[in-house]
Enzyme design. Structure first.
Site, short mmCIF file in Angstrom:
data_model
loop_
_atom_site.label_atom_id
_atom_site.label_comp_id
_atom_site.label_asym_id
_atom_site.label_seq_id
_atom_site.Cartn_x
_atom_site.Cartn_y
_atom_site.Cartn_z
N TRP A 75 3.09 3.04 -2.12
CA TRP A 75 4.12 2.59 -2.89
C TRP A 75 3.89 1.91 -3.98
CZ3 TRP A 75 9.72 4.13 -1.20
CH2 TRP A 75 10.21 5.51 -0.52
N TYR A 132 0.43 -1.37 -0.29
CA TYR A 132 0.06 0.05 0.01
C TYR A 132 1.26 1.06 0.14
CZ TYR A 132 -3.56 3.30 1.45
OH TYR A 132 -4.60 4.23 1.11
#
Length: 773
Positions: A111, A109
């Site tokens: 990047w 979540y």
């Protein structure tokens, strides 16, 4: 020939010297390119990279699960790729044997790559599904509450985001644009697959030049830039629903609401009306009532309601509105308010739920389903709402509610994370620090030495998007880019796909994961698979070889003549274009949500007092409301070590924005280091004083890499300005369990003495295997 690459922040051209890539420059066809990506090249090749596979020393010596309390505190040992992969595969096998696949949490979540194949979330989920499945997350930190509630009221947030009334229509038809929380251009620098032409700044300025009047209701006055005058209405954070209720009360009491629209296109107004007038609870939602809550004068509330009713009005609110306790309510209220105005589905009127959140919101570019990697089938049913990860790790087996049903947190034995930094984006990091030490194993793919990497057992160095071939595409964007590798992999870094290929081989699921294809073959297949969708939308994509050689595909002339009006087809024919709600109409009162029985989210929009806000008793001890918005110098914490982000810091720390009165009463001057604290934690930040923020409100943008004095002690002072050591880790409500970061009270004081040095970008102690064995 020009070579291109793509990032979340846009398309960039590759600068070359003697055939060698040396940097990035703005895409020549972008009217408003983002500066964030320009420092990406140096950041990707700099000293913060994870260069080799490493294993935490206790794990290497004693096996998985050893000395979990030392995560973040002990040194790492460099190992070969084979050793690291053998240890990782062994940990996965042991977890499946002892806990089943429900013992694995597949985290990814925040990047990611703009590339559609080397997208870490797709890669890890496909791998874990090939291995039998994993515990997943639902929704997003950005839109947890909205994702759940809007589906019951109008449409999914995915559909609404992609169908907002376009800027050209707003320019030609809107007379009054009322924003709750602004239209932050800095947020709209991004699109998931990379914007080609940034439109928000130009769209707003063209509206201003066309004579549109702007009113911004927000605690900060700088979150909309039209190039002209904007009336700023400062409001207390978390009180927008109360203000909207009072606007609705004025419309109703003065007969300015559109009853015909409510009767034809909506259900349940009479139930809401009883609450609005006070018939059901004894409290009419009058302007005087809302003024005491919101800080907005009653006369201005009354006047604004009348202005909205007598002209073509677009009312919109930012995503940040729903990242709060009871965050569903302002979203429900914006729909209710717009319905009472009766302009939904008309050009330039209605509502918006995210102008300025992404570049695609308000775009008129052609929409089609682009290249997507199939993640396979997850055989594990267990899941968590995304912002409940600490609850899951701390309270396995505990019951939680979500969207009308009850579930239990699974027992997680192994966390596998690729693409993200939870020690940036999760709330109450000190609580997460304790939770993170519960699982037996933590495996992380990382490019850089973030706190998440430092808190892992096994760290596998992954390539960045500059080091691999890929292709980019984003919804309602004009260009598709052939992202050719600019540089060789740094150090021993490998592509996520190649890492998972070798792990899948060790686990006996290589064929299921790869389908016998190389990365290059997958790129071609993803491209070919999306051509029928493009063709159906009137876009003729070239053959793959031609696309790859050209480096970019123009998906058609810019659609400035196309006009998008959200919900216009529903307005034209509500019977033939029923909404996907139980009634097929806009649900001002929802029988379904009422039936869920949530005490904190009933059958219609209403005012619920947040657990902490400027009107609560807690404000006596912590009298400043902390906002935590997206930074303008990075996406989340991605490339916090880049030049643009570093240049924005104050004495090496994230800035805290303060009103002059709040700074003066504490003896704080611009540029000084301050301590920000509450009962959850404390951090150091650099004071930046401005009158463009409401008194008793402060702001630290998210993204500073977590940098505690000691990883061994939850609650230790963060030296760098990570705002999430302060934020509240509770669900927005029992309906959504969404992120509630914007509900946060703090106190601030000058930091006396010499501040401790920032070590966020320092590497952990790493030793060669021979020395550590």
């Amino acid at each position: 020939m020009t070579t291109y690459t793509a990032t979340h922040w846009g398309i960039y051209e590759v600068e070359q010297e003697r055939g060698k890539a040396v940097g990035l420059k703005p895409f020549a066809r972008d009217p408003d390119p983002s500066p964030i990506g320009l420092s990406m090249f140096d950041a990707c090749t700099g000293p913060v990279r994870v260069m080799k596979p490493v294993v935490r020393e206790s794990v290497l010596q004693h096996g998985v699960g050893a000395a979990r309390e030392k995560r973040g505190c002990e040194r790492f040992v460099e190992v070969s790729w084979d050793t690291a992969l053998d240890l990782g595969a062994d940990a996965i096998r042991k977890t499946i044997a002892s806990h089943g696949n429900e013992g694995i949490f597949g985290g990814s979540y925040g990047w990611a790559s703009a590339g559609r194949f080397h997208h870490a979330q797709s890669q890890i989920h496909r791998f874990l599904n090939a291995a039998g499945g994993y515990v997943r997350h639902n929704d997003s930190y950005s839109l947890g509450a909205a994702h759940v509630v809007m589906d019951h009221l109008v449409a999914t947030m995915r559909e609404l985001t992609a169908s907002h009334t376009s800027w050209n229509v707003l320019k030609a038809n809107t007379q009054l644009f009322v924003s709750f929380g602004g239209v932050p251009h800095k947020n709209a620098q991004v699109s998931p697959g990379g914007p080609g032409e940034h439109q928000v700044r130009g769209g707003l300025r063209e509206m201003h030049e066309a004579g549109v009047r702007f009113i911004n209701i927000s605690p900060t006055g700088d979150d909309i830039d039209t190039g002209g005058n904007v009336e700023w209405v400062p409001i207390r954070p978390n009180t927008d629903a109360a203000l909207m209720l009072a606007l609705s009360w004025v419309l109703h009491s003065e007969g300015l609401h559109d009853q015909a629209f409510l009767d034809k296109y909506c259900v349940g107004f009479e139930r809401f009306q009883a609450y609005l007038t006070g018939q059901s609870d004894g409290q009419p939602k009058m302007p005087e009532w809302a003024a005491a809550i919101s800080g907005v004068p009653a006369a201005r509330i009354t006047g604004l309601a009348r202005e909205m009713a007598r002209q073509r009005t677009m009312v919109t609110l930012s995503w940040s509105m729903q990242r709060s306790h009871h965050g569903e309510q302002p979203y429900w209220m914006i729909v209710t308010l717009a319905a009472m105005l009766g302009q939904i589905g008309l050009p330039g009127g209605g509502f918006g739920v995210g102008y300025g959140a992404l570049n695609m919101v308000g775009s008129a570019e052609t929409r089609f389903g682009g290249p997507t990697l199939n993640q396979g089938i997850n055989k594990v049913q267990a899941f968590i709402p995304v912002a409940r990860i600490a609850d899951m790790l701390l309270h396995p087996g505990q019951e939680f509610s979500y969207n009308g049903t009850l579930h239990r947190y699974p027992v997680i034995d192994l966390v596998y994370w690729a693409g993200g930094n939870p020690f940036h984006h999760h709330q109450d990091i000190n609580r997460l620090l304790t939770a993170w030490r519960k699982p037996a194993t933590v495996i992380v793919h990382e490019q850089f030495w973030t706190a998440t990497a430092k808190m892992a057992d096994i760290v596998l160095p992954a390539t960045t998007s500059l080091e691999r071939d890929d292709l980019s595409h984003s919804g309602r964007e004009r260009f598709m880019v052939a992202m050719k590798a600019m540089i060789a992999p740094v150090g021993s870094a490998r592509h996520d796909y190649d890492i998972f290929v070798d792990l899948a081989g060790r686990l006996g699921v290589k064929e299921a994961f790869t389908e016998g294809k190389t990365a290059a073959q997958w790129l071609r297949q993803l491209y070919e698979d999306c051509r029928p969708s493009a063709s159906a939308a009137g876009i003729k994509l070239p053959e793959f070889r031609q696309f790859w050689e050209a480096g970019i595909a123009d998906l058609g002339a810019s659609s400035r003549d196309e006009q998008v009006v959200m919900l216009d087809k529903f307005r034209a024919d509500p019977a033939g274009n029923r909404l996907k709600t139980p009634s097929g109409k806009i649900e001002i009162f929802s029988e379904r949500l009422e039936g869920f029985g949530n005490a904190d989210c009933g059958g219609h929009a209403r005012w619920y007092e947040p657990t902490e806000w400027l009107g609560s008793p807690k404000a006596a001890q912590f009298p400043l409301h902390m906002l935590s918005d997206q930074p303008h110098t990075k996406l989340h914490s991605q490339f916090d070590h880049g030049k643009l982000s570093m240049d924005n810091k104050v004495r090496g720390r994230e800035p805290v924005i303060m009103n002059p009165a709040d700074a003066a009463s504490r003896g704080i001057k611009d540029g000084e280091v301050v301590r920000v604290w509450n009962e959850r934690g404390a951090c150091l930040a650099g004071a930046r004083v401005t009158d463009r923020i409401r008194p008793n409100v402060v702001k630290i943008s998210t993204g500073a890499w977590y940098d505690p004095v000691s990883y061994a002690e939850p609650g230790s002072l963060d030296k760098h300005g990570n705002v999430n050591v302060l934020t509240l880790d509770i669900g927005a409500s029992g309906l959504s369990q969404g992120c509630a970061a914007q509900t946060c009270l703090v106190q601030i004081e000058r930091y006396e003495g010499t501040p401790p040095p920032v070590t966020a970008f320092a590497l952990p102690e790493i030793v060669p295997q021979a020395a550590g064995s």
